[in-house]
Design a protein around this motif. Structure first.
Motif, PDB file in Angstrom:
ATOM      1  N   ASP A 526       0.823  -1.212   0.000  1.00  0.00           N
ATOM      2  CA  ASP A 526       0.000   0.000   0.000  1.00  0.00           C
ATOM      3  C   ASP A 526       0.852   1.256   0.000  1.00  0.00           C
ATOM      4  O   ASP A 526       0.492   2.279  -0.586  1.00  0.00           O
ATOM      5  CB  ASP A 526      -0.914   0.003   1.230  1.00  0.00           C
ATOM      6  CG  ASP A 526      -2.036  -1.016   1.070  1.00  0.00           C
ATOM      7  OD1 ASP A 526      -2.200  -1.516  -0.060  1.00  0.00           O
ATOM      8  OD2 ASP A 526      -2.731  -1.309   2.066  1.00  0.00           O
ATOM      9  N   GLU A 529       1.512   2.700  -3.264  1.00  0.00           N
ATOM     10  CA  GLU A 529       0.414   3.399  -3.971  1.00  0.00           C
ATOM     11  C   GLU A 529       0.645   4.899  -3.867  1.00  0.00           C
ATOM     12  O   GLU A 529       1.071   5.402  -2.832  1.00  0.00           O
ATOM     13  CB  GLU A 529      -0.918   3.078  -3.273  1.00  0.00           C
ATOM     14  CG  GLU A 529      -1.476   1.726  -3.598  1.00  0.00           C
ATOM     15  CD  GLU A 529      -2.190   1.708  -4.926  1.00  0.00           C
ATOM     16  OE1 GLU A 529      -2.959   2.650  -5.192  1.00  0.00           O
ATOM     17  OE2 GLU A 529      -1.967   0.753  -5.692  1.00  0.00           O
ATOM     18  N   LEU A 537      -6.464   8.927   3.079  1.00  0.00           N
ATOM     19  CA  LEU A 537      -6.388   7.751   2.209  1.00  0.00           C
ATOM     20  C   LEU A 537      -5.405   6.731   2.798  1.00  0.00           C
ATOM     21  O   LEU A 537      -5.654   5.527   2.797  1.00  0.00           O
ATOM     22  CB  LEU A 537      -5.957   8.166   0.805  1.00  0.00           C
ATOM     23  CG  LEU A 537      -6.038   7.062  -0.243  1.00  0.00           C
ATOM     24  CD1 LEU A 537      -7.473   6.630  -0.476  1.00  0.00           C
ATOM     25  CD2 LEU A 537      -5.397   7.517  -1.553  1.00  0.00           C
ATOM     26  N   SER A 540      -7.089   5.113   5.670  1.00  0.00           N
ATOM     27  CA  SER A 540      -8.145   4.194   5.238  1.00  0.00           C
ATOM     28  C   SER A 540      -7.544   2.876   4.758  1.00  0.00           C
ATOM     29  O   SER A 540      -8.111   1.809   4.977  1.00  0.00           O
ATOM     30  CB  SER A 540      -9.008   4.832   4.163  1.00  0.00           C
ATOM     31  OG  SER A 540      -8.241   5.059   3.011  1.00  0.00           O
ATOM     32  N   SER A 541      -6.371   2.938   4.118  1.00  0.00           N
ATOM     33  CA  SER A 541      -5.743   1.691   3.677  1.00  0.00           C
ATOM     34  C   SER A 541      -5.261   0.886   4.898  1.00  0.00           C
ATOM     35  O   SER A 541      -5.321  -0.335   4.913  1.00  0.00           O
ATOM     36  CB  SER A 541      -4.603   1.970   2.702  1.00  0.00           C
ATOM     37  OG  SER A 541      -3.530   2.578   3.359  1.00  0.00           O
ATOM     38  N   PHE A 544      -8.280  -0.805   6.155  1.00  0.00           N
ATOM     39  CA  PHE A 544      -8.649  -1.876   5.231  1.00  0.00           C
ATOM     40  C   PHE A 544      -7.811  -3.121   5.501  1.00  0.00           C
ATOM     41  O   PHE A 544      -8.285  -4.244   5.449  1.00  0.00           O
ATOM     42  CB  PHE A 544      -8.450  -1.372   3.801  1.00  0.00           C
ATOM     43  CG  PHE A 544      -8.681  -2.413   2.753  1.00  0.00           C
ATOM     44  CD1 PHE A 544      -9.937  -3.017   2.615  1.00  0.00           C
ATOM     45  CD2 PHE A 544      -7.664  -2.793   1.883  1.00  0.00           C
ATOM     46  CE1 PHE A 544     -10.152  -3.961   1.638  1.00  0.00           C
ATOM     47  CE2 PHE A 544      -7.876  -3.733   0.906  1.00  0.00           C
ATOM     48  CZ  PHE A 544      -9.123  -4.324   0.788  1.00  0.00           C
ATOM     49  N   ARG A 545      -6.539  -2.886   5.834  1.00  0.00           N
ATOM     50  CA  ARG A 545      -5.637  -4.009   6.056  1.00  0.00           C
ATOM     51  C   ARG A 545      -5.780  -4.625   7.449  1.00  0.00           C
ATOM     52  O   ARG A 545      -5.688  -5.828   7.621  1.00  0.00           O
ATOM     53  CB  ARG A 545      -4.181  -3.570   5.855  1.00  0.00           C
ATOM     54  CG  ARG A 545      -3.844  -3.133   4.446  1.00  0.00           C
ATOM     55  CD  ARG A 545      -4.279  -4.155   3.441  1.00  0.00           C
ATOM     56  NE  ARG A 545      -3.922  -3.753   2.078  1.00  0.00           N
ATOM     57  CZ  ARG A 545      -4.387  -4.352   1.000  1.00  0.00           C
ATOM     58  NH1 ARG A 545      -5.268  -5.342   1.126  1.00  0.00           N
ATOM     59  NH2 ARG A 545      -4.013  -3.962  -0.186  1.00  0.00           N
TER      60      ARG A 545
ATOM     61  N   ASP B  80      -5.486  -4.833  -4.578  1.00  0.00           N
ATOM     62  CA  ASP B  80      -5.065  -3.456  -4.843  1.00  0.00           C
ATOM     63  C   ASP B  80      -4.490  -3.275  -6.248  1.00  0.00           C
ATOM     64  O   ASP B  80      -4.183  -2.161  -6.645  1.00  0.00           O
ATOM     65  CB  ASP B  80      -3.992  -3.048  -3.845  1.00  0.00           C
ATOM     66  CG  ASP B  80      -2.780  -3.935  -3.972  1.00  0.00           C
ATOM     67  OD1 ASP B  80      -2.820  -5.059  -3.442  1.00  0.00           O
ATOM     68  OD2 ASP B  80      -1.812  -3.517  -4.638  1.00  0.00           O
ATOM     69  N   ASN B 120     -12.814  -1.323  -1.846  1.00  0.00           N
ATOM     70  CA  ASN B 120     -11.828  -0.883  -0.859  1.00  0.00           C
ATOM     71  C   ASN B 120     -11.452   0.575  -1.111  1.00  0.00           C
ATOM     72  O   ASN B 120     -11.767   1.142  -2.163  1.00  0.00           O
ATOM     73  CB  ASN B 120     -10.606  -1.810  -0.874  1.00  0.00           C
ATOM     74  CG  ASN B 120      -9.824  -1.716  -2.168  1.00  0.00           C
ATOM     75  OD1 ASN B 120      -9.612  -0.621  -2.687  1.00  0.00           O
ATOM     76  ND2 ASN B 120      -9.416  -2.856  -2.690  1.00  0.00           N
ATOM     77  N   PRO B 121     -10.802   1.236  -0.135  1.00  0.00           N
ATOM     78  CA  PRO B 121     -10.544   2.683  -0.249  1.00  0.00           C
ATOM     79  C   PRO B 121      -9.761   3.068  -1.496  1.00  0.00           C
ATOM     80  O   PRO B 121     -10.029   4.102  -2.120  1.00  0.00           O
ATOM     81  CB  PRO B 121      -9.741   2.999   1.009  1.00  0.00           C
ATOM     82  CG  PRO B 121     -10.061   1.918   1.965  1.00  0.00           C
ATOM     83  CD  PRO B 121     -10.340   0.692   1.148  1.00  0.00           C
ATOM     84  N   MET B 122      -8.777   2.226  -1.872  1.00  0.00           N
ATOM     85  CA  MET B 122      -7.963   2.587  -3.039  1.00  0.00           C
ATOM     86  C   MET B 122      -8.787   2.601  -4.310  1.00  0.00           C
ATOM     87  O   MET B 122      -8.643   3.490  -5.160  1.00  0.00           O
ATOM     88  CB  MET B 122      -6.787   1.608  -3.197  1.00  0.00           C
ATOM     89  CG  MET B 122      -5.675   1.811  -2.182  1.00  0.00           C
ATOM     90  SD  MET B 122      -6.015   1.032  -0.615  1.00  0.00           S
ATOM     91  CE  MET B 122      -5.459  -0.628  -0.944  1.00  0.00           C
ATOM     92  N   ARG B 125     -11.006   5.640  -4.326  1.00  0.00           N
ATOM     93  CA  ARG B 125     -10.218   6.822  -4.683  1.00  0.00           C
ATOM     94  C   ARG B 125     -10.033   6.915  -6.210  1.00  0.00           C
ATOM     95  O   ARG B 125     -10.213   7.971  -6.814  1.00  0.00           O
ATOM     96  CB  ARG B 125      -8.854   6.701  -3.988  1.00  0.00           C
ATOM     97  CG  ARG B 125      -7.803   7.618  -4.469  1.00  0.00           C
ATOM     98  CD  ARG B 125      -7.981   8.967  -3.856  1.00  0.00           C
ATOM     99  NE  ARG B 125      -6.863   9.819  -4.184  1.00  0.00           N
ATOM    100  CZ  ARG B 125      -6.660  10.964  -3.586  1.00  0.00           C
ATOM    101  NH1 ARG B 125      -7.475  11.355  -2.632  1.00  0.00           N
ATOM    102  NH2 ARG B 125      -5.637  11.714  -3.933  1.00  0.00           N
ATOM    103  N   LYS B 126      -9.681   5.781  -6.812  1.00  0.00           N
ATOM    104  CA  LYS B 126      -9.451   5.775  -8.266  1.00  0.00           C
ATOM    105  C   LYS B 126     -10.726   6.105  -9.023  1.00  0.00           C
ATOM    106  O   LYS B 126     -10.711   6.832 -10.019  1.00  0.00           O
ATOM    107  CB  LYS B 126      -8.920   4.414  -8.708  1.00  0.00           C
ATOM    108  CG  LYS B 126      -7.446   4.262  -8.398  1.00  0.00           C
ATOM    109  CD  LYS B 126      -6.947   2.889  -8.705  1.00  0.00           C
ATOM    110  CE  LYS B 126      -5.454   2.779  -8.395  1.00  0.00           C
ATOM    111  NZ  LYS B 126      -5.009   1.397  -8.447  1.00  0.00           N
ATOM    112  N   ALA B 169     -13.391   6.058   0.692  1.00  0.00           N
ATOM    113  CA  ALA B 169     -12.018   6.544   0.537  1.00  0.00           C
ATOM    114  C   ALA B 169     -11.487   7.124   1.836  1.00  0.00           C
ATOM    115  O   ALA B 169     -10.278   7.214   2.032  1.00  0.00           O
ATOM    116  CB  ALA B 169     -11.961   7.591  -0.569  1.00  0.00           C
TER     117      ALA B 169
END
Lengths: 674, 220
Positions: A526, A529, A537, A540-541, A544-545, B80, B120-122, B125-126, B169
């Motif tokens: 992540d 990214e 963001l 949030s990742s 998520f993890r 991801d 998921n957040p990524m 976002r995209k 997000a």
């Protein structure tokens, strides 16, 4: 090609020398009436070379309307005539200038009378043709006064004015417009000069013809003595405008003065001849024309010496300054003189000064040029030598003509000398212009080459820079990955292996270690990214993890994030630091605090007066504060990592005891980190 | 199910078999294997993208044409990668993380079949980066893909759909999103599915172009 020709001043110098020589040789060849003889070769014309001269007692300047009306009875007079060869001249005698001054007294009465001289040319019947005499041509009648020409009894030609100090040098062509056959037989031609007795005069030989052929010689003389000069002046004036235009754009340039100088000279020199046309006009016509002639020589002196200096680079500063003052003196002095003597009717001073002022200017320029050439000995300055020489020869020659010394059928040299001077001027001007254009072209070529070289150099260093940058990025990334592998995944894998190696049958512990390992891996991925400065963001990742694992452990998570400004410095490596810090804190809570409630929040907050963003993690577990030194277990390497990573981010972190649990705060600066 | 990793395939098979109400019609380890069985009617296709003899993306496209009612779920290691977005553009409606427990596998498949999709957040976002807002009031029916004046298609989302993406997000999970928006979790999931459907287009060329336009796959 232009550059090749004008660029070599040595060539230019020899060109001017040859040109001057050719002009002088040509003029000498054509003198003594040879011009007319050449022009009239092979045509039916009679050349008359003898005449009779009689000095009349008459004192009247105004010529009579007919020969019979003359007060001295010249028509019937047979005695007293003296035989002379044509061309004939009576030179100015030395006392002339004084006499000229005494011509009128201040009250206007005459002291010295006018002297009238008659010439008589007896003509036999013109050979060839049935109608008799048709054309008469005199290459020059010259005096300072009035001239009248009679054929038999009739007045056929006279000068424009009868003022006694007006110089005339004109060629004369008389065309007889009579009945057919009326002019058969022999005739008598009378030429009357009315001038001051010591002033002198000149009469050329006489050509007669029964047809129109004499116009050829007359035309040639008019062209060489008048029209050619006009053409030259016209061209020079046009170039003068051009030079002025160039000067207006090159005022500051080194060759700038050349153009202005040329423009000034181009308009000043013709003015001298134009002014002459007003010489017979009432006040201030004559004075003005005289002033232009005298004062002009002063201006010319300044201009020519400056031009010489700029064009050749040979400068004698002191003498140049003297020339400037001398020129101003001539301009102002001659003007003052004319005004002063106007009421006094005593133009002797002007007569002297008419010669004296230009003579002073000419002599000064000659000496200056020679001195400069001798001092510097450069080819550009040598260019001027033949020109100066030509001008001096011309002045000397023409002065003899004006003073009626010798026989007067020569062409005047001065117009040719002036034209040659202007040509020299022009050559130098063109050389300067072409030179500056060529210099500019070379400079631009050089610039282009330098630019190309620089571009290549720049491209090379850019490539090198890119290469270095790529290598540095790769190396940094490699180091980061190594650290992550080492601290995170590697460590987890090793402990999983140890569990299995030591035969511990606690499968749950192994699975937990491997789960952590996968979490580490996910967070590492992540962090690659692009988070684009967005802290939320990133958080949030993290959720998520790790969210599922927290939930699985029976820990309720309150997600309570508020919008925070973008962090300009937040890139992949610093994002990784934040993720690791928070992961460590969360893992800690999970493993050691026994909490069942967790709250993660964000806010904008100041720290020591600096604006920043805080991430708060609050739990309701056992009190834990690593800041209280002794409580810090020696094995807790992770907390050391939290502190060191926080330092790398230029942030701060803090553990606080709450009545029910703990609060961990991570503060991050808003501005760019140092 | 198409999965080249034997352990994974085994774990998934066990999970499905243990569900009681699900039936594994066929399983394959390679793209060629899967193509041979693609004609059999199925409800859900679980596919790994990185197969030894090709990309799972091709399989997704083929099954979308032959069995439009079949719902495709992509099996992914971390959820991801850019390929995941490309897969959704190609027609997938959900994804499954490989490290989840057997119970979660069953739950996700049920959710998908019931009309919901994970996000998921990524990804959120995209999707937000690649979209423009519909100028009309946020009626879901009025938000079809429309060509832009320059011929480029953009993802037009309704305000509600955008709100879901924004909350995701920012780290909120779908339950929290639903609570905050005052809707059920199921509705929130169906919003996500609708967003996925808007991403999907018919032809391969358009799919690739759209994916590029949304920054989902690199241009080269």
């Amino acid at each position: 090609m232009m550059q090749g020709f004008f660029g070599r001043t040595r060539l230019q110098a020899s060109l001017m020398a040859w040109l001057s020589l050719i002009v002088v040789a040509g003029l000498l060849f054509l003198q003594d009436g040879r011009l007319d003889r050449l022009a009239l070769t092979g045509v039916e014309a009679t050349h008359l070379n003898t005449a009779l001269r009689w000095t009349s007692p008459s004192t009247i300047a105004q010529p009579p309307m007919t020969l019979a009306a003359a007060d001295d009875g010249v028509a019937t007079r047979d005695r007293g005539w003296t035989r002379v060869d044509l061309p004939a001249a009576q030179p100015v005698r030395k006392p002339f200038l004084r006499q000229y001054a005494d011509y009128l007294t201040p009250d206007g009465s005459r002291i010295r009378p006018v002297q009238v001289v008659w010439y008589r040319v007896d003509m036999d019947a013109v050979p060839g043709g049935a109608d008799g005499l048709h054309q008469i041509y005199l290459p020059r009648v010259s005096t300072a006064g009035s001239v009248a020409i009679y054929l038999d009894d009739r007045l056929v030609w006279q000068t424009r004015t009868h003022q006694l100090y007006t110089q005339i040098y004109a060629p004369v062509l008389i065309r007889l417009d009579t009945q057919p056959g009326a002019m058969k037989g022999s005739h008598r031609l009378y030429v009357r000069f009315a001038a001051l007795d010591l002033g002198g005069h000149a009469l050329s030989s006489v050509w007669v013809s029964h047809n129109e052929v004499l116009g050829r010689a007359f035309g040639l003389r008019t062209i060489l003595q008048g029209d050619l000069l006009s053409f030259t002046w016209t061209a020079i004036r046009a170039f003068g405008v051009l030079a002025l235009a160039i000067w207006s754009r090159r005022r500051r340039a080194a060759d700038g003065p050349l153009y202005l100088n040329f423009a000034a000279a181009a308009w000043l020199l013709p003015a001298l001849t134009v002014a002459d046309n007003f010489a017979d006009q009432p006040w201030p016509g004559e004075e003005l024309s005289l002033w232009v002639l005298m004062g002009g020589s002063g201006l010319l002196l300044i201009a020519v010496i400056q031009f010489f200096g700029v064009a050749t680079g040979c400068r004698l500063p002191v003498l140049e300054r003297v020339a400037r003052w001398l020129g101003i003196l001539i301009v102002v002095g001659s003007g003052a003189l004319l005004v002063y003597y106007h009421g006094r009717q005593s133009p002797s001073i002007t007569a002297y000064s008419l010669i004296a002022f230009p003579a002073v200017a000419g002599v000064y320029f000659t000496l200056y040029t020679l001195l400069a050439v001798v001092s510097f000995r450069t080819w550009p300055s040598v260019t001027f030598v033949p020109v100066v020489f030509l001008c001096d020869v011309a002045v000397a020659h023409d002065l003899r003509q004006i003073l009626h010394i010798g026989k007067g059928e020569d062409l005047f040299f001065l117009p040719f000398a002036v034209a040659a001077s202007v040509l020299a001027y022009f050559l130098i001007l063109v050389r300067a212009y072409v030179g500056s254009v060529v210099t500019a072209e070379r400079a631009s070529e050089q610039l282009q080459r330098a630019l190309t070289a620089k571009e290549a150099e720049l491209a090379l260093s850019h490539r090198q820079l890119m290469q270095a940058q790529r290598e540095q990025t790769l190396s940094e990334e490699r180091q980061r990955m190594m650290r992550e592998m080492h601290d995170g995944i590697g460590a987890s894998l090793v402990s999983a292996m140890r569990f299995l190696q030591h035969g511990q049958k606690d499968q749950r512990a192994v699975v937990q270690v491997l789960e952590e390992c996968i979490d580490d891996l996910k967070l590492s991925i992540d962090s690659l990214e692009p988070v684009a400065q967005d802290l939320l963001l990133l958080l949030s990742s993290l959720r998520f993890r790790l969210g599922a694992r927290l939930q699985g452990s029976g820990l309720a998570l309150h997600w309570d994030v508020a919008d925070v400004p973008a962090l300009p410095w937040l890139d992949a490596p610093s994002g990784m630091h934040i993720l690791r810090i928070l992961q460590e804190i969360l893992t800690n809570i999970l493993k050691h605090s026994g909490a069942d409630l967790l709250r993660l929040s964000t806010a904008v907050a100041d720290w020591d007066g600096r604006t920043g963003v805080v991430v708060g993690i609050e739990d309701n577990g056992r009190p834990f504060n690593p800041q209280n030194g002794p409580q810090l277990p020696p094995t807790r390497k992770g907390l050391g990592n939290v502190l060191s990573r926080t330092r790398l981010l230029h942030g701060h972190c803090r553990w606080q005891d709450l009545p029910q649990g703990n609060l961990f705060t991570l503060w991050l600066p808003l501005g760019p980190t140092l | 199910m198409v999965e080249d990793d034997t352990a994974c395939r085994h774990a998934l098979t066990q999970a499905i078999l243990s569900s009681g109400d699900m039936h594994l019609v066929w399983q394959a380890a390679t793209l060629a294997d899967a193509r041979a069985r693609i004609a059999q009617p199925i409800d859900v296709l679980l596919v790994d993208l990185g197969l030894p003899d090709g990309s799972g993306l091709d399989l997704i496209r083929e099954i979308r044409e032959t069995q439009p009612t079949c719902q495709v779920m992509v099996s992914t290691m971390f959820g991801d990668d850019a390929n995941l977005m490309a897969a959704i553009t190609a027609g997938a409606l959900g994804y499954l993380l490989k490290d989840v427990s057997a119970g979660e596998v069953i739950g996700e498949i049920r959710n998908l079949h019931a009309g919901g999709s994970p996000i998921n957040p990524m990804m959120a976002r995209k999707l937000l980066q690649g979209q423009t807002f519909a100028p009309t009031p946020p009626a879901p029916q009025a938000t079809e893909d429309e060509p832009e004046p320059d011929g480029r298609k953009v993802l037009r989302l309704s305000l509600r759909e955008t709100e879901v993406l924004q909350l995701v997000a920012r780290g909120y999970v779908l339950e929290e999103v639903a609570t905050r928006m005052g809707i059920t979790r199921h509705t929130a999931r169906s919003f996500v599915r609708r967003i996925y459907q808007k991403l999907q287009v018919n032809t391969r060329v358009e799919a690739v172009r759209l994916a590029i336009a949304h920054g989902l796959v690199p241009k080269d």
